[in-house]
Design a protein around this motif. Structure first.
Motif, mmCIF file in Angstrom:
data_model
loop_
_atom_site.group_PDB
_atom_site.id
_atom_site.type_symbol
_atom_site.label_atom_id
_atom_site.label_comp_id
_atom_site.label_asym_id
_atom_site.label_seq_id
_atom_site.Cartn_x
_atom_site.Cartn_y
_atom_site.Cartn_z
ATOM 1 N N ALA A 46 0.804 -1.223 0.000
ATOM 2 C CA ALA A 46 0.000 0.000 0.000
ATOM 3 C C ALA A 46 0.841 1.279 0.000
ATOM 4 C CB ALA A 46 -0.937 -0.004 1.207
ATOM 5 N N PHE A 47 1.973 1.262 0.715
ATOM 6 C CA PHE A 47 2.720 2.505 0.883
ATOM 7 C C PHE A 47 4.146 2.452 0.348
ATOM 8 C CE2 PHE A 47 -0.362 2.189 4.388
ATOM 9 C CZ PHE A 47 -1.140 3.292 4.106
ATOM 10 N N GLY A 48 4.591 1.314 -0.112
ATOM 11 C CA GLY A 48 5.949 1.193 -0.633
ATOM 12 C C GLY A 48 7.022 1.239 0.432
ATOM 13 N N ILE A 49 6.642 0.955 1.663
ATOM 14 C CA ILE A 49 7.602 0.973 2.771
ATOM 15 C C ILE A 49 8.277 -0.392 2.833
ATOM 16 C CG2 ILE A 49 7.868 1.161 5.270
ATOM 17 C CD1 ILE A 49 5.404 3.007 5.229
ATOM 18 N N ILE A 50 9.606 -0.387 2.757
ATOM 19 C CA ILE A 50 10.333 -1.652 2.790
ATOM 20 C C ILE A 50 10.609 -2.053 4.241
ATOM 21 C CG2 ILE A 50 11.344 -1.328 0.510
ATOM 22 C CD1 ILE A 50 13.936 -0.460 1.868
ATOM 23 N N PRO A 51 10.824 -3.338 4.486
ATOM 24 C CA PRO A 51 11.065 -3.784 5.867
ATOM 25 C C PRO A 51 12.252 -3.096 6.541
ATOM 26 C CG PRO A 51 10.578 -5.672 4.483
ATOM 27 C CD PRO A 51 10.699 -4.477 3.570
ATOM 28 N N GLN A 52 13.272 -2.723 5.772
ATOM 29 C CA GLN A 52 14.428 -2.036 6.359
ATOM 30 C C GLN A 52 14.030 -0.680 6.934
ATOM 31 O OE1 GLN A 52 14.440 -3.552 3.387
ATOM 32 N NE2 GLN A 52 15.946 -5.185 3.667
ATOM 33 N N ASP A 53 13.123 0.034 6.256
ATOM 34 C CA ASP A 53 12.634 1.314 6.780
ATOM 35 C C ASP A 53 11.894 1.108 8.094
ATOM 36 O OD1 ASP A 53 13.674 2.627 4.578
ATOM 37 O OD2 ASP A 53 11.756 2.648 3.494
ATOM 38 N N LEU A 54 11.062 0.096 8.121
ATOM 39 C CA LEU A 54 10.313 -0.216 9.335
ATOM 40 C C LEU A 54 11.259 -0.581 10.473
ATOM 41 C CD1 LEU A 54 7.520 -0.600 10.622
ATOM 42 C CD2 LEU A 54 7.567 -2.963 9.791
ATOM 43 N N TRP A 55 12.256 -1.403 10.175
ATOM 44 C CA TRP A 55 13.209 -1.820 11.205
ATOM 45 C C TRP A 55 14.003 -0.619 11.719
ATOM 46 C CZ3 TRP A 55 13.545 -5.439 14.505
ATOM 47 C CH2 TRP A 55 14.722 -5.653 15.208
ATOM 48 N N GLN A 56 14.357 0.308 10.829
ATOM 49 C CA GLN A 56 15.082 1.511 11.246
ATOM 50 C C GLN A 56 14.237 2.328 12.227
ATOM 51 O OE1 GLN A 56 16.098 4.132 8.047
ATOM 52 N NE2 GLN A 56 17.554 5.301 9.279
ATOM 53 N N GLN A 57 12.948 2.479 11.946
ATOM 54 C CA GLN A 57 12.066 3.224 12.849
ATOM 55 C C GLN A 57 11.926 2.497 14.195
ATOM 56 O OE1 GLN A 57 11.942 6.454 11.441
ATOM 57 N NE2 GLN A 57 10.127 6.323 12.688
ATOM 58 N N ILE A 58 11.857 1.186 14.152
ATOM 59 C CA ILE A 58 11.737 0.418 15.393
ATOM 60 C C ILE A 58 12.971 0.602 16.259
ATOM 61 C CG2 ILE A 58 11.658 -1.931 16.341
ATOM 62 C CD1 ILE A 58 9.808 -2.642 13.970
ATOM 63 N N THR A 59 14.156 0.579 15.647
ATOM 64 C CA THR A 59 15.387 0.748 16.434
ATOM 65 C C THR A 59 15.545 2.172 16.953
ATOM 66 O OG1 THR A 59 16.682 1.133 14.428
ATOM 67 C CG2 THR A 59 16.612 -1.122 15.271
ATOM 68 N N GLN A 60 14.945 3.146 16.271
ATOM 69 C CA GLN A 60 15.023 4.537 16.712
ATOM 70 C C GLN A 60 13.884 4.922 17.648
ATOM 71 O OE1 GLN A 60 15.173 6.868 13.149
ATOM 72 N NE2 GLN A 60 17.284 6.300 12.678
ATOM 73 N N LEU A 61 12.958 4.010 17.884
ATOM 74 C CA LEU A 61 11.772 4.311 18.689
ATOM 75 C C LEU A 61 12.096 4.824 20.099
ATOM 76 C CD1 LEU A 61 8.726 4.335 18.376
ATOM 77 C CD2 LEU A 61 8.686 1.990 19.220
ATOM 78 N N PRO A 62 13.033 4.219 20.826
ATOM 79 C CA PRO A 62 13.338 4.780 22.162
ATOM 80 C C PRO A 62 13.791 6.232 22.105
ATOM 81 C CG PRO A 62 14.285 2.602 21.939
ATOM 82 C CD PRO A 62 13.771 2.987 20.591
ATOM 83 N N GLN A 63 14.611 6.578 21.110
ATOM 84 C CA GLN A 63 15.077 7.954 20.989
ATOM 85 C C GLN A 63 13.928 8.885 20.616
ATOM 86 O OE1 GLN A 63 18.167 9.062 21.719
ATOM 87 N NE2 GLN A 63 17.352 11.117 21.453
ATOM 88 N N ILE A 64 13.040 8.456 19.745
ATOM 89 C CA ILE A 64 11.887 9.270 19.360
ATOM 90 C C ILE A 64 10.990 9.525 20.562
ATOM 91 C CG2 ILE A 64 9.780 9.270 17.958
ATOM 92 C CD1 ILE A 64 11.393 7.625 15.865
ATOM 93 N N ILE A 65 10.736 8.487 21.355
ATOM 94 C CA ILE A 65 9.891 8.641 22.547
ATOM 95 C C ILE A 65 10.567 9.576 23.545
ATOM 96 C CG2 ILE A 65 8.930 7.416 24.543
ATOM 97 C CD1 ILE A 65 8.472 5.027 22.640
ATOM 98 N N TRP A 66 11.872 9.414 23.723
ATOM 99 C CA TRP A 66 12.599 10.285 24.648
ATOM 100 C C TRP A 66 12.516 11.751 24.203
ATOM 101 C CZ3 TRP A 66 14.189 10.221 29.383
ATOM 102 C CH2 TRP A 66 15.077 11.180 29.830
ATOM 103 N N ASN A 67 12.643 11.986 22.916
ATOM 104 C CA ASN A 67 12.544 13.363 22.410
ATOM 105 C C ASN A 67 11.139 13.917 22.611
ATOM 106 O OD1 ASN A 67 15.196 13.384 21.606
ATOM 107 N ND2 ASN A 67 14.758 12.844 19.494
ATOM 108 N N LEU A 68 10.114 13.105 22.460
ATOM 109 C CA LEU A 68 8.746 13.560 22.717
ATOM 110 C C LEU A 68 8.534 13.915 24.175
ATOM 111 C CD1 LEU A 68 6.682 11.085 20.505
ATOM 112 C CD2 LEU A 68 6.966 13.537 20.153
ATOM 113 N N ILE A 69 9.101 13.101 25.068
ATOM 114 C CA ILE A 69 8.920 13.332 26.500
ATOM 115 C C ILE A 69 9.672 14.582 26.953
ATOM 116 C CG2 ILE A 69 9.467 12.406 28.804
ATOM 117 C CD1 ILE A 69 8.902 9.612 27.651
ATOM 118 N N THR A 70 10.911 14.716 26.493
ATOM 119 C CA THR A 70 11.743 15.832 26.963
ATOM 120 C C THR A 70 11.545 17.108 26.150
ATOM 121 O OG1 THR A 70 13.599 15.127 25.570
ATOM 122 C CG2 THR A 70 13.527 14.274 27.833
ATOM 123 N N GLY A 71 10.840 16.987 25.030
ATOM 124 C CA GLY A 71 10.618 18.170 24.204
ATOM 125 C C GLY A 71 11.802 18.523 23.341
ATOM 126 N N GLY A 72 12.724 17.579 23.201
ATOM 127 C CA GLY A 72 13.933 17.855 22.414
ATOM 128 C C GLY A 72 13.755 17.447 21.029
#
Length: 72
Positions: A46-72
């Motif tokens: 549906a969106f042309g998203i390859i598994p490597q893109d998904l895996w990259q987002q999954i590995t970056q998820l803790p940093q993304i959540i931390w930035n949302l919490i701290t406002g950084g």
């Protein structure tokens, strides 16, 4: 009741409980694997998203959540 019969009955009960637990674990694992496969396939088609893109987002998820919490 002879002791051997009691031990046999206990062994059958324990074996049945372990077997039932293993069946539940396998069922849950297969269900999860099918769901993940379906999600990845839908994202690809549906969106042309390859598994490597998904895996990259999954590995970056803790940093993304931390930035949302701290406002950084």
């Amino acid at each position: 009741m002879p002791v051997e019969l009691i031990i046999l009955v206990a062994a059958v009960i324990v074996s049945w409980l372990v077997f039932t637990a293993l069946i539940k674990i396998v069922k849950t694992t297969v269900t999860t694997a099918i769901a993940v496969t379906a999600i990845v396939l839908i994202l690809q088609i549906a969106f042309g998203i390859i598994p490597q893109d998904l895996w990259q987002q999954i590995t970056q998820l803790p940093q993304i959540i931390w930035n949302l919490i701290t406002g950084g």
